[in-house]
Motif scaffolding. Sequence first.
Motif, PDB file in Angstrom:
ATOM      1  N   LEU A 111       0.817  -1.212   0.000  1.00 37.84           N
ATOM      2  CA  LEU A 111       0.000   0.000   0.000  1.00 37.84           C
ATOM      3  C   LEU A 111       0.852   1.262   0.000  1.00 37.84           C
ATOM      4  N   VAL A 112       2.003   1.176   0.620  1.00 39.28           N
ATOM      5  CA  VAL A 112       2.864   2.356   0.753  1.00 39.28           C
ATOM      6  C   VAL A 112       3.245   2.941  -0.603  1.00 39.28           C
ATOM      7  N   ASP A 113       3.309   2.105  -1.638  1.00 34.60           N
ATOM      8  CA  ASP A 113       3.696   2.603  -2.955  1.00 34.60           C
ATOM      9  C   ASP A 113       2.721   3.642  -3.486  1.00 34.60           C
ATOM     10  N   ALA A 114       1.478   3.562  -3.035  1.00 35.71           N
ATOM     11  CA  ALA A 114       0.455   4.464  -3.573  1.00 35.71           C
ATOM     12  C   ALA A 114       0.230   5.693  -2.705  1.00 35.71           C
ATOM     13  N   LEU A 115       0.942   5.811  -1.584  1.00 38.46           N
ATOM     14  CA  LEU A 115       0.679   6.911  -0.661  1.00 38.46           C
ATOM     15  C   LEU A 115       0.861   8.276  -1.305  1.00 38.46           C
ATOM     16  N   SER A 116       1.810   8.369  -2.221  1.00 34.40           N
ATOM     17  CA  SER A 116       2.099   9.655  -2.853  1.00 34.40           C
ATOM     18  C   SER A 116       1.367   9.844  -4.174  1.00 34.40           C
ATOM     19  N   ALA A 117       0.494   8.895  -4.534  1.00 39.07           N
ATOM     20  CA  ALA A 117      -0.101   8.918  -5.872  1.00 39.07           C
ATOM     21  C   ALA A 117      -1.326   9.815  -5.985  1.00 39.07           C
ATOM     22  N   GLY A 118      -1.979  10.157  -4.873  1.00 38.74           N
ATOM     23  CA  GLY A 118      -3.203  10.939  -4.937  1.00 38.74           C
ATOM     24  C   GLY A 118      -3.057  12.274  -5.637  1.00 38.74           C
ATOM     25  N   PRO A 119      -2.070  13.096  -5.262  1.00 42.87           N
ATOM     26  CA  PRO A 119      -1.918  14.383  -5.941  1.00 42.87           C
ATOM     27  C   PRO A 119      -1.661  14.249  -7.444  1.00 42.87           C
ATOM     28  N   VAL A 152      -3.455   4.078 -18.613  1.00 41.99           N
ATOM     29  CA  VAL A 152      -3.377   3.625 -17.223  1.00 41.99           C
ATOM     30  C   VAL A 152      -1.928   3.715 -16.775  1.00 41.99           C
ATOM     31  N   LEU A 153      -1.694   4.484 -15.715  1.00 38.31           N
ATOM     32  CA  LEU A 153      -0.360   4.631 -15.153  1.00 38.31           C
ATOM     33  C   LEU A 153      -0.276   3.771 -13.897  1.00 38.31           C
ATOM     34  N   VAL A 154       0.610   2.783 -13.901  1.00 39.93           N
ATOM     35  CA  VAL A 154       0.779   1.853 -12.786  1.00 39.93           C
ATOM     36  C   VAL A 154       1.860   2.387 -11.854  1.00 39.93           C
ATOM     37  N   VAL A 155       1.583   2.353 -10.550  1.00 43.41           N
ATOM     38  CA  VAL A 155       2.520   2.848  -9.549  1.00 43.41           C
ATOM     39  C   VAL A 155       3.186   1.669  -8.854  1.00 43.41           C
ATOM     40  N   GLY A 156       4.514   1.729  -8.765  1.00 41.39           N
ATOM     41  CA  GLY A 156       5.256   0.686  -8.068  1.00 41.39           C
ATOM     42  C   GLY A 156       5.957  -0.265  -9.023  1.00 41.39           C
ATOM     43  N   VAL A 177      -0.161   2.057 -21.603  1.00 46.02           N
ATOM     44  CA  VAL A 177       0.072   1.523 -20.262  1.00 46.02           C
ATOM     45  C   VAL A 177       1.512   1.821 -19.887  1.00 46.02           C
ATOM     46  N   GLY A 178       1.726   2.462 -18.762  1.00 39.67           N
ATOM     47  CA  GLY A 178       3.073   2.785 -18.312  1.00 39.67           C
ATOM     48  C   GLY A 178       3.226   2.557 -16.836  1.00 39.67           C
ATOM     49  N   ARG A 179       4.454   2.692 -16.361  1.00 40.20           N
ATOM     50  CA  ARG A 179       4.751   2.433 -14.949  1.00 40.20           C
ATOM     51  C   ARG A 179       5.643   3.543 -14.406  1.00 40.20           C
ATOM     52  N   VAL A 180       5.418   3.922 -13.148  1.00 37.47           N
ATOM     53  CA  VAL A 180       6.295   4.842 -12.441  1.00 37.47           C
ATOM     54  C   VAL A 180       6.617   4.224 -11.096  1.00 37.47           C
ATOM     55  N   GLY A 181       7.895   4.242 -10.724  1.00 37.52           N
ATOM     56  CA  GLY A 181       8.281   3.622  -9.466  1.00 37.52           C
ATOM     57  C   GLY A 181       9.740   3.866  -9.184  1.00 37.52           C
ATOM     58  N   GLY A 182      10.198   3.313  -8.077  1.00 38.79           N
ATOM     59  CA  GLY A 182      11.587   3.459  -7.691  1.00 38.79           C
ATOM     60  C   GLY A 182      12.052   2.249  -6.929  1.00 38.79           C
ATOM     61  N   ALA A 183      13.289   2.317  -6.452  1.00 39.71           N
ATOM     62  CA  ALA A 183      13.887   1.174  -5.767  1.00 39.71           C
ATOM     63  C   ALA A 183      13.232   0.903  -4.424  1.00 39.71           C
ATOM     64  N   ARG A 185      10.098   2.788  -1.342  1.00 37.35           N
ATOM     65  CA  ARG A 185       8.946   3.692  -1.193  1.00 37.35           C
ATOM     66  C   ARG A 185       9.336   5.151  -1.311  1.00 37.35           C
ATOM     67  N   TYR A 186      10.549   5.484  -0.861  1.00 33.50           N
ATOM     68  CA  TYR A 186      10.981   6.872  -0.903  1.00 33.50           C
ATOM     69  C   TYR A 186      11.337   7.283  -2.336  1.00 33.50           C
ATOM     70  N   ALA A 187      11.978   6.387  -3.047  1.00 30.67           N
ATOM     71  CA  ALA A 187      12.293   6.673  -4.444  1.00 30.67           C
ATOM     72  C   ALA A 187      11.030   6.733  -5.286  1.00 30.67           C
ATOM     73  N   THR A 188      10.055   5.885  -4.977  1.00 31.84           N
ATOM     74  CA  THR A 188       8.788   5.929  -5.710  1.00 31.84           C
ATOM     75  C   THR A 188       8.094   7.271  -5.490  1.00 31.84           C
ATOM     76  N   SER A 189       8.108   7.779  -4.250  1.00 36.42           N
ATOM     77  CA  SER A 189       7.467   9.074  -4.000  1.00 36.42           C
ATOM     78  C   SER A 189       8.207  10.195  -4.709  1.00 36.42           C
ATOM     79  N   ARG A 190       9.539  10.087  -4.837  1.00 27.65           N
ATOM     80  CA  ARG A 190      10.285  11.105  -5.599  1.00 27.65           C
ATOM     81  C   ARG A 190       9.920  11.051  -7.071  1.00 27.65           C
ATOM     82  N   ALA A 191       9.769   9.830  -7.599  1.00 30.03           N
ATOM     83  CA  ALA A 191       9.420   9.688  -9.012  1.00 30.03           C
ATOM     84  C   ALA A 191       8.037  10.276  -9.291  1.00 30.03           C
TER      85      ALA A 191
END
Length: 558
Positions: A111-119, A152-156, A177-183, A185-191
């Motif tokens: 779930l943490v991967d999506a915490l920054s996705a709302g904005p 559809v943009l996939v997070v994580g 279909v694309g993806r955004v993520g990082g190594a 949870r912190y890198a994912t929120s930066r991305a």
Amino acid sequence: MTARRRTTRPLTTRLFTIAVTAAVAALAAAPLVLAPAPALAAPAETVVARCAPGLPVQHPGCGRTYPGADAGNGTFELRGADRYATAVAVARHGFPAADAVVLASGEDAHLVDALSAGPLARRLAAPLLLTARDALPAATAEHLRAQRPAAVLVVGDGAAVSEAVLAQLRELGVASVGRVGGADRYATSRALAALQPGATRAWVASGHPGHLVDALAAGGTAARLGEPLVLVPGTGDATATAAALRSAGVTATTVVGDAAAVSEQVAGQFPAPARVAGPDRWRTALAVAEEGVRRGLPRTDLVVTGGEQRSLVDALAAGPLGRVALLTGPRGVGEDLVRRWESAGTDRSAFIGAAAARLVCWDAADAADAADCAHVAAVDVDGDGDLDDVALTGAGPTRQVRVRVQSEAVTLPVPSGTTGSSGAWVGAHPIDDRPGAELVVLVDVGAHAERNTVLTWRAGRLEEQAAPGGADGWYVDASAALNRSITCAAPGDLAVRSTDRDPDDPAGDLLVGTTVWYRSVDGAWEASGATSTERLRAPAPAEYSGWSCAGLPRFAPS
């Protein structure tokens, strides 16, 4: 899906319900006028899609204005049969014509991967939907088929959402279909933050598992303000995230939560940090909401969502709505803050997931009664195909069963002898021949017997149903010799089994087992004429004691 609307009144008399099952049925509106002069509707909401360079998907509507949430006053209940269907309910409410969707893991471990996705989702005029790791849940897949988004943009990363899900999206006809993520949870929120350029302020919240609720409480406010929300460790090094914000032009940050969530040492690494916090999660959410209002969010547009750990997932989907959010918990925790907020006046409130289930308790006589009110089930009581919430409140002579059917809370006194409120619930099962499930509530407990009452819905109200055979209550028994059971067959048919000592056996080792079948005719039980007896050796078989009906335990939980 059903929809009901009321004119603006206190919370107990205004409701707009959106129920979602896994099938995600079509939306149908049925206005219900309760006053001759309805309140003026809130202005229709719109959302403009703003796409940044480097977006991993091709959004067909960049710069386009999309319709937002329904232009109506009142309270909206947004929930489904599970977390995935609840996210769909929120999507249908807030983004009815979206061309893009943000998709994140709905599994607890990710779930943490999506915490920054709302904005970011709101920036794209897109809802935030949830998925399992390896396949789209039925509710999510059905919504995508019906909505037919182009992107559809996939997070994580693949550990959160596998490539099999991306392949399934393409099979559903999603063009981009694309993806955004990082190594991590912190890198994912930066991305995610990197796809939201132009903001001079950002929000900082803890990514520690024990403090995720702070980020969820801030998601809606950050989304409405168009500011990224990044995650940081509670202690240690957050310089990479701080540097990324500075390079993006962020000159001030709002830190959510107290120093136990984000230490002063970590907060100090960010530009012009200002902390917003309360003594607990409920008041931290209140502080965030007040900060949002101070910065321009409408106080009269509110989201209420569950703040206990198991219901945090509901708040993920609520973030893109861009509204101030308050949290509630079991047995009324946090509801005093919501009541106080609403007393100042709200035009539109959305109760989401677990918070919506608590509405059955909302109009209890006072806050103390509401706190004692325990939500015990969501079942179809009146047979209309929608889930209705069931709760118990009080104990002993003051105990009540509360059912919320078609937006109305209906109560029935069910005095108890020895059981408290939550322990009195047995379960629900369609017992008689009429539509809807009957409710089984424990009334009293003896040395080895339990007496229950069965409640049924009739002519718009709850009523107690007479037990078959003229028995004094629906009782089940388990002892060495004297046993009694109730077995449900098809709705409207049941068997009452009982044992007694065999009078022809002076040693007392043998029993006589009797089975009598009953049939329900418009809710009234009459013997069907099928009766049988058999000789048994003590102890009696299990089918001669307790309940034997799907959804009901043999005996009430202790």
